[in-house]
Design a protein around this motif. Structure first.
Motif, PDB file in Angstrom:
ATOM      1  N   TRP A  71     -71.563  50.151  -5.218  1.00 36.57           N
ATOM      2  CA  TRP A  71     -70.582  50.139  -4.055  1.00 36.57           C
ATOM      3  C   TRP A  71     -71.591  49.810  -3.190  1.00 36.57           C
ATOM      4  O   TRP A  71     -71.569  49.242  -1.849  1.00 36.57           O
TER       5      TRP A  71
ATOM      6  N   GLY B  61     -63.137  41.544  -6.720  1.00 35.41           N
ATOM      7  CA  GLY B  61     -62.199  42.342  -5.539  1.00 35.41           C
ATOM      8  C   GLY B  61     -62.538  41.993  -4.269  1.00 35.41           C
ATOM      9  O   GLY B  61     -61.993  42.712  -3.281  1.00 35.41           O
TER      10      GLY B  61
ATOM     11  N   PRO C  12     -58.495  39.108  -1.466  1.00 35.03           N
ATOM     12  CA  PRO C  12     -58.088  39.657  -0.252  1.00 35.03           C
ATOM     13  C   PRO C  12     -58.422  38.909   1.089  1.00 35.03           C
ATOM     14  O   PRO C  12     -57.550  38.646   2.019  1.00 35.03           O
TER      15      PRO C  12
ATOM     16  N   THR D  83     -60.041  44.836   5.850  1.00 33.06           N
ATOM     17  CA  THR D  83     -60.096  44.042   4.434  1.00 33.06           C
ATOM     18  C   THR D  83     -61.593  43.796   4.085  1.00 33.06           C
ATOM     19  O   THR D  83     -61.916  44.028   2.793  1.00 33.06           O
TER      20      THR D  83
ATOM     21  N   ALA E  92     -63.081  47.175   2.813  1.00 30.70           N
ATOM     22  CA  ALA E  92     -62.442  47.467   1.483  1.00 30.70           C
ATOM     23  C   ALA E  92     -63.170  46.829   0.406  1.00 30.70           C
ATOM     24  O   ALA E  92     -63.031  47.288  -0.888  1.00 30.70           O
ATOM     25  N   CYS E  93     -63.413  45.681   0.729  1.00 33.85           N
ATOM     26  CA  CYS E  93     -63.875  44.564  -0.300  1.00 33.85           C
ATOM     27  C   CYS E  93     -64.938  45.267  -1.547  1.00 33.85           C
ATOM     28  O   CYS E  93     -64.736  45.218  -2.578  1.00 33.85           O
TER      29      CYS E  93
ATOM     30  N   TRP F 260     -63.316  47.830  -4.000  1.00 36.26           N
ATOM     31  CA  TRP F 260     -62.381  46.924  -4.861  1.00 36.26           C
ATOM     32  C   TRP F 260     -63.249  46.324  -6.012  1.00 36.26           C
ATOM     33  O   TRP F 260     -63.150  46.305  -7.157  1.00 36.26           O
ATOM     34  N   ASP F 261     -64.418  45.771  -5.566  1.00 36.88           N
ATOM     35  CA  ASP F 261     -65.263  45.064  -6.557  1.00 36.88           C
ATOM     36  C   ASP F 261     -66.057  46.146  -7.195  1.00 36.88           C
ATOM     37  O   ASP F 261     -66.313  45.954  -8.529  1.00 36.88           O
TER      38      ASP F 261
ATOM     39  N   LEU G  18     -64.818  49.032  -8.260  1.00 35.95           N
ATOM     40  CA  LEU G  18     -64.067  49.436  -9.139  1.00 35.95           C
ATOM     41  C   LEU G  18     -63.778  48.539 -10.189  1.00 35.95           C
ATOM     42  O   LEU G  18     -63.874  48.965 -11.408  1.00 35.95           O
ATOM     43  N   ILE G  19     -63.669  47.213 -10.042  1.00 32.86           N
ATOM     44  CA  ILE G  19     -63.292  46.306 -10.889  1.00 32.86           C
ATOM     45  C   ILE G  19     -64.709  46.161 -11.992  1.00 32.86           C
ATOM     46  O   ILE G  19     -64.511  45.790 -13.345  1.00 32.86           O
TER      47      ILE G  19
END
Length: 274
Positions: free
Chosen positions: A86, A146, A150, A230, A233-234, A237-238, A240-241
Motif C-alpha cells: 500500500w 485495483g 475505477p 477514487t 482509494a486506488c 484496492w490494488d 488488496l488484490i
C-alpha cells in the motif's frame, strides 16, 4: 543521467519521458525524475502550459515489470505485506496522477502505446491528444488491477471500464478513446505532437493566474464528484488484490514462464486449470 528532459518554447514547456529503450516504462528512477520535473515546471512562473509526452515509439508502457524469481519450493515469490505494498503503491499513484494537482494546465501527447499505470497520466491531465491507432491498454495478465478501472469510469463510463478491467490484455484505440471522452482529439500518429503543441500555444495565451483559477474551478467539480477520493482509494484496492490467491498464482506463472510465454499461456486458457 536524468530519464526525463525538459524542452521550452516561450510559455509552453514539454516534459519528455526519455527511457526510449524501455518504451518509457516507469522504474523508481523515472518516477523520481518525472515528479521532480513536474514540481520544477509547476513552480516556474515563466511556464503557463505543460506538455507531457514520451520519446521514441511509445508514450509509456506503464510499470517496468521485471520477471519475478521463483522460490526454491516452487511457490510464488515472496510478496510484500499488504501495508508495505500500500505504501509503495501510494507513491506510484501520486506520481502518475500528479498532473491533476499541478496548478497549471497539462496536455498529454499520447502516441504508440499507453499501457497500465501510464494510462493514469492522460486520464488525470487537463487535455489529451492521441494517435488514431494508439493502443491504450490494460495489463496482459490479471495481476493487480485495483486502480485503472475505477479511474477510467470517469471518462469511459462504468460498463466499458469494467469490461477493460475484467479482461486481461484488453485495450481501446486512440480513436475510440477520443469518441468516449478520454481524449480531446485523435489524429494520425505523425500529427499528434503538432496538434498538441497547437492546443498548448492557444491555451498559453490566457494569463497564467486566470488559467490556475480556471483549473481549480474545474477540478473542484471533479473532486465533488468523487474523483480525488477514487485516486486516493486506488492504492488500497490494488494492495488488496495483490493478496488474492489468484494473483499469487499469476505472479508464480509469470516467474516460471516470463511475460511473453505467460501471455501465450493465458491466451490459450491456461488459467482455466486453476
Amino acid at each position: 543521467m536524468s530519464l526525463v528532459r525538459i524542452e521550452r518554447n516561450e510559455k509552453v514547456a514539454e516534459l519528455v519521458l526519455d527511457r526510449e529503450d524501455k518504451l518509457n516504462a516507469f522504474n523508481d528512477a523515472l518516477f523520481e525524475d518525472y515528479e521532480n520535473a513536474l514540481h520544477e515546471l509547476g513552480a516556474d512562473s515563466s511556464v503557463s502550459v505543460i506538455i507531457v509526452r514520451g520519446a521514441g515509439r511509445a508514450f509509456s508502457v506503464g510499470w517496468d515489470v521485471a520477471r519475478p524469481a521463483p522460490s526454491t519450493n516452487g511457490d510464488a515469490p515472496a510478496h510484500r505485506t499488504a501495508h508495505e505494498d500500500w505504501l509503495r503503491l501510494r507513491g506510484h499513484i501520486r506520481a502518475f496522477t500528479a498532473v491533476f494537482d499541478l496548478p497549471k494546465p497539462v496536455v498529454a501527447s499520447v502516441h504508440g502505446y499507453c499501457m497500465g499505470g501510464a494510462t493514469l497520466i492522460p486520464a488525470c491531465a487537463d487535455l489529451a491528444v492521441v494517435g488514431d491507432d494508439t493502443k491504450i491498454g490494460w495489463p496482459v495478465l490479471p495481476i493487480g488491477g485495483g486502480m485503472l478501472g475505477p479511474v477510467a469510469m470517469s471518462h469511459l463510463g462504468p460498463k466499458k471500464a469494467k469490461e477493460l478491467s475484467y479482461t486481461a490484455g484488453s485495450h481501446i484505440s486512440g480513436a475510440e478513446a477520443a469518441s468516449r471522452g478520454w481524449a480531446n482529439y485523435a489524429v494520425p500518429t505523425d500529427e499528434v505532437l503538432d496538434k498538441t503543441r497547437e492546443i498548448a500555444r492557444e491555451v498559453s495565451k490566457t494569463p497564467l493566474d486566470m488559467l490556475e483559477i480556471k483549473k481549480r474551478a474545474a477540478n473542484d467539480v471533479l473532486i465533488r464528484q468523487g474523483f480525488r477520493e477514487t485516486l486516493d482509494a486506488c492504492a488500497g484496492w490494488d494492495a488488496l488484490i495483490h493478496t488474492a490467491e489468484g494473483n499469487r498464482r499469476m505472479v508464480a506463472k509469470l516467474g516460471e514462464l516470463g511475460i511473453s510465454a505467460a501471455r501465450t499461456w493465458y491466451a490459450e486458457g491456461g488459467s482455466l486449470a486453476f
